[in-house]
Design a protein around this motif. Structure first.
Motif: not given
Length: 263
Positions: A21-34, A117-127
């Motif tokens: 679900w996460i990977d399809a929406v914003v990418g990075g599903g491997g951050l949870l799965l691995l 995490a830092a990028f997502v926090m510093l770029r609230p408009s991401f996605g």
């Protein structure tokens, strides 16, 4: 397949669904799965964890890619060219991944998690940008070549070697290099990600480092999560998912940090 408890198996399947679900929406599903595989199978060699992760992820990514192609603008030619380079890069990365131990993998994943995490926090408009918002600009031949070589080869190599965050990195790179809006970048990234997963999986399968039975069961949940996530991304955007992603990332960093400290 290694002996695991029913509770661990259920949690791994739920993690696979959430990762899809996460990977399809914003990418990075491997951050949870691995990390979930690392935590759930602590005595399994890292190479088998990486191979199993790819076998699961390629199914959900493929489902998400099909959903995007049907409903979102996708530059198929660009995606295929980048994808072929990414396939070669991921096979190369997977070849070197066979010699990596879990002790080395954990701190690397922690650094990647914190960086995302830092990028997502510093770029609230991401996605949150909508397709067709007027931000697209003409792409020069040099940028196209850069996308193929650096985005395809570089991120492909990273995906085969480690993997977590590949989808997110692809979206960011495609947006920056090719000036794609985020919806188009996400859709294009899924096609490229299928190639990187396929290349890495081929190498892991050749080396015999895939737990096929476990992967097949988890893949069903990953596919369901990926297709549902793609539909949600197209319909509602990703503000809510950004919040969930940050919670997951920091939770995993804390857990991996604790395991590394007590190892």
């Amino acid at each position: 397949m290694p002996e695991i408890t029913l509770t661990t198996f259920v949690l791994l399947c739920l993690a696979a669904a959430a990762a899809g679900w996460i990977d399809a929406v914003v990418g990075g599903g491997g951050l949870l799965l691995l990390p979930a595989l690392l935590l759930g199978l602590p005595h399994v060699p890292a190479a088998h964890i990486l191979g199993t992760n790819k076998a699961v992820a390629i199914v959900g990514t493929s489902g998400a890619a099909v959903t995007y192609v049907r409903k979102a603008p996708v530059q198929v030619g660009t995606a295929v060219r980048i994808g072929l380079m990414a396939l070669a890069g991921s096979m190369t990365g997977a070849f070197f991944a066979a010699g990596i131990s879990s002790d080395v993998l954990r701190p690397v994943i922690m650094v990647v998690l914190l960086a995302v995490a830092a990028f997502v926090m510093l770029r609230p408009s991401f996605g949150t940008a909508a397709a067709g918002d007027g931000t697209d600009r003409k792409v020069t031949r040099a940028r196209a070549v850069t996308a193929i070589v650096l985005v395809g080869g570089g991120i492909g190599f990273y995906d085969g070697l480690f993997g977590p965050g590949t989808g997110t990195f692809l979206v960011l790179a495609l947006t920056a290099v090719l000036h794609l809006d985020l919806v188009t970048a996400s859709a294009t990234a899924k096609i490229v990600n299928v190639c990187t997963n396929g290349g890495a999986l081929a190498m892991f399968a050749y080396q015999g480092t895939v737990l096929w039975q476990l992967a097949a069961l988890m893949a069903v949940f990953n596919l369901a999560g990926g297709m549902f996530g793609a539909r949600m991304a197209l319909r509602k955007g990703s503000d809510f998912v950004r919040g969930v992603l940050l919670v997951v990332v920091f939770s995993l960093v804390a857990k991996l940090g604790f395991d590394q400290w007590t190892a």
